[in-house]
Design a protein around this motif. Structure first.
Motif, short mmCIF file in Angstrom:
data_model
loop_
_atom_site.label_atom_id
_atom_site.label_comp_id
_atom_site.label_asym_id
_atom_site.label_seq_id
_atom_site.Cartn_x
_atom_site.Cartn_y
_atom_site.Cartn_z
N UNK A 58 1.18 -1.74 -0.02
CA UNK A 58 -0.23 0.25 -0.20
C UNK A 58 1.08 1.35 -0.47
N UNK A 59 1.53 1.50 0.54
CA UNK A 59 2.62 2.46 0.79
C UNK A 59 4.15 2.45 -0.07
N UNK A 60 3.67 1.27 -0.64
CA UNK A 60 4.98 0.88 -1.41
C UNK A 60 6.42 0.55 -1.54
N UNK A 61 6.40 -0.19 -0.64
CA UNK A 61 7.68 -0.87 0.33
C UNK A 61 6.84 -1.65 1.34
N UNK A 62 7.81 -2.71 0.84
CA UNK A 62 8.26 -4.30 2.05
C UNK A 62 7.58 -3.45 3.48
N UNK A 63 8.15 -2.62 4.07
CA UNK A 63 7.67 -1.76 5.19
C UNK A 63 6.43 -2.06 6.05
N UNK A 64 5.51 -2.06 4.88
CA UNK A 64 3.89 -2.13 5.18
C UNK A 64 3.79 -3.63 5.96
N UNK A 65 4.53 -4.46 5.69
CA UNK A 65 4.49 -5.90 6.31
C UNK A 65 4.57 -5.98 7.91
N UNK A 66 5.79 -5.91 8.01
CA UNK A 66 6.10 -5.40 9.57
C UNK A 66 5.22 -4.19 10.24
N UNK A 67 4.86 -2.96 9.57
CA UNK A 67 3.96 -2.00 9.79
C UNK A 67 2.97 -2.35 10.35
N UNK A 68 2.16 -3.22 9.47
CA UNK A 68 0.95 -3.63 9.67
C UNK A 68 0.41 -4.43 11.83
N UNK A 69 1.72 -5.26 11.97
CA UNK A 69 2.32 -5.47 13.19
C UNK A 69 2.27 -4.80 14.34
N UNK A 70 3.54 -3.73 14.05
CA UNK A 70 3.42 -2.53 15.27
C UNK A 70 2.74 -2.32 15.38
N UNK A 71 2.26 -1.42 14.40
CA UNK A 71 0.95 -0.63 14.97
C UNK A 71 -0.15 -1.32 15.72
N UNK A 72 -0.45 -2.53 15.21
CA UNK A 72 -1.73 -3.16 15.92
C UNK A 72 -1.03 -3.44 17.05
N UNK A 73 -0.09 -3.80 17.41
CA UNK A 73 0.71 -3.99 19.00
C UNK A 73 0.75 -3.17 19.92
N UNK A 74 1.28 -1.78 18.98
CA UNK A 74 1.17 -0.92 19.59
C UNK A 74 -0.02 -0.25 20.47
N UNK A 75 -1.15 -0.29 19.42
CA UNK A 75 -2.70 0.41 20.03
C UNK A 75 -2.87 -0.89 20.70
N UNK A 76 -2.77 -2.44 20.63
CA UNK A 76 -3.76 -3.03 21.99
C UNK A 76 -2.56 -2.68 22.92
N UNK A 77 -1.33 -2.44 23.50
CA UNK A 77 -0.70 -1.58 24.47
C UNK A 77 -0.86 -0.40 25.03
N UNK A 78 -2.16 0.10 24.36
CA UNK A 78 -2.40 1.40 25.16
C UNK A 78 -1.38 2.70 24.26
N UNK A 79 -1.02 2.49 24.24
CA UNK A 79 0.09 3.74 22.79
C UNK A 79 -0.77 4.51 22.29
N UNK A 80 -0.45 5.84 22.14
CA UNK A 80 -0.97 7.20 21.63
C UNK A 80 0.17 7.89 20.32
N UNK A 81 1.62 6.86 20.44
CA UNK A 81 2.51 7.90 19.49
C UNK A 81 2.68 6.77 19.00
N UNK A 82 3.77 6.76 17.80
CA UNK A 82 4.72 6.24 17.70
C UNK A 82 6.48 6.94 17.35
N UNK A 83 7.01 6.77 17.24
CA UNK A 83 8.77 7.07 16.31
C UNK A 83 9.34 6.52 15.59
N UNK A 84 9.66 6.84 14.54
CA UNK A 84 10.50 6.13 13.63
C UNK A 84 11.71 6.66 13.36
N UNK A 85 13.17 6.37 13.06
CA UNK A 85 14.12 6.75 12.26
C UNK A 85 14.18 5.85 11.03
N UNK A 86 14.13 7.13 10.01
CA UNK A 86 14.17 6.56 8.89
C UNK A 86 15.46 6.88 7.19
N UNK A 87 14.99 6.53 6.82
CA UNK A 87 15.74 7.08 5.13
C UNK A 87 14.82 7.18 4.29
#
Length: 366
Positions: A72-101
């Motif tokens: 969907x956003x044009x790279x393989x990163x979407x595979x990991x991000x669906x899990x990372x964001x789902x689990x962040x939301x499950x833990x009650x997190x309201x914000x996420x951060x990353x470093x990126x190229x």
């Protein structure tokens, strides 16, 4: 274990459509019925026969291209991000951060928005392709450009996640690799077994680690009869895993893998050892040659970093066993980096042509 029936998930409104990675591979992922699934229906990307490349190599070698640039956003990163964001939301997190190229920022911003979370992105100023920066901004992320490189940005966001209530979604987050391993599942299902070789670009080395996780899991489950050799390729100006030395000032046209001190260094070396694989470097000239070959001969437009997998395969072609089945991973879409495409294109843009059929026909050679 989570029930994967599509009717339980409002996001899955097409009964017979692809439900996204978490629904499809729930039995192999660390999710439960309490996990709120944040998905853009990522995955299920095409495995494209590389006809021209296979013919170029000869010896009955079959090369396939895993084109994850169609996520969907044009790279393989979407595979990991669906899990990372789902689990962040499950833990009650309201914000996420990353470093990126670039690609991580686009995926983090999109999935955070989808899940109702705030996204913050640190990028190396002036070192990110325009297409990727535009994605992060339009998805609503707060983008902070630092006067430094990716490795410095990663160090900052890791410390931020330890000191403030914000979840880190770089590949040091284990849920990222859990999502990314599903690409290996798709390969086994499409081919009927694991390939003989998997050729993959390496930056932070999370993806090669994740692929090996997936292949190993399917092999242990009896879904494949063998494991592949994992062949990783880095740009020569940013090749710490090849040389064994940190690159303080990594430089390459392949911005997505311009990383001098990979966070998954130890894991990548373990993958190489366990798979009997090898790591090699390729020059920017070799990367761009493969980039143009893929577009011009295969009709597949990937970003420069993706082409490192094909450049590497060509560089060590004399080592390929006859009759081998090889998958080259294309991690991102070419549209991510339009400037490089325009600079490298050999086709001519004809400007100032008069708006009549005679003038147009003349330009066309009639």
């Amino acid at each position: 274990m989570i029930d994967t029936r599509l009717d339980l998930y409002p996001a899955s409104t097409v009964p017979n459509g692809w439900p996204g990675l978490i629904c499809r591979y729930a039995d192999y992922l660390p999710v439960t019925d309490q996990t709120p699934i944040v998905t853009l229906h990522e995955g299920n990307t095409p495995l494209i026969p590389a006809i021209a490349l296979s013919e170029k190599l000869g010896r009955n070698i079959k090369v396939l291209l895993k084109y994850d640039g169609l996520n969907p956003t044009g790279s393989f990163k979407d595979r990991g991000m669906t899990m990372a964001i789902s689990k962040a939301k499950e833990s009650g997190s309201e914000a996420v951060i990353c470093a990126s190229t670039g690609n991580t920022s686009a995926a983090a911003a999109a999935y955070a928005k989808r899940g109702g979370l705030k996204a913050f992105v640190l990028i190396p100023d002036g070192k990110i392709a325009l297409g990727k920066l535009s994605q992060a901004l339009i998805y609503g992320a707060e983008v902070i450009a630092i006067d430094g490189n990716f490795d410095q940005a990663l160090e900052i966001v890791r410390e931020m996640s330890e000191k403030f209530p914000i979840t880190l979604v770089n590949s040091v987050n284990p849920y990222r690799l859990e999502g990314q391993k599903t690409a290996a599942f798709e390969l086994v299902e499409a081919i009927g077994d694991a390939p003989d070789w998997l050729c993959i670009p390496m930056g932070n080395a999370g993806n090669i680690t994740a692929y090996w996780m997936g292949f190993s899991q399917y092999y242990a489950s009896g879904k494949s009869a063998k494991l592949p050799r994992m062949m990783g390729f880095q740009a020569a100006g940013s090749a710490p895993l090849v040389t064994g030395q940190v690159f303080d000032k990594p430089e390459t046209i392949a911005t997505a893998i311009r990383i001098g001190n990979p966070a998954n260094w130890a894991k990548a070396l373990k993958v190489r050892e366990e798979s009997g694989g090898a790591f090699h470097s390729v020059t920017d000239v070799e990367i761009l040659a493969a980039y143009k070959f893929l577009a011009g001969e295969e009709g597949v437009f990937c970003e420069p970093a993706s082409a490192a997998s094909v450049a590497g395969l060509l560089k060590i072609s004399d080592q390929i066993p006859s009759g081998a089945t090889i998958v080259c991973v294309l991690t991102g879409n070419g549209i991510k980096d339009p400037d490089t495409a325009i600079a490298c294109a050999e086709s001519k843009l004809h400007k100032g042509v008069a708006p009549d059929i005679t003038s147009v026909a003349k330009v066309m050679g009639f």
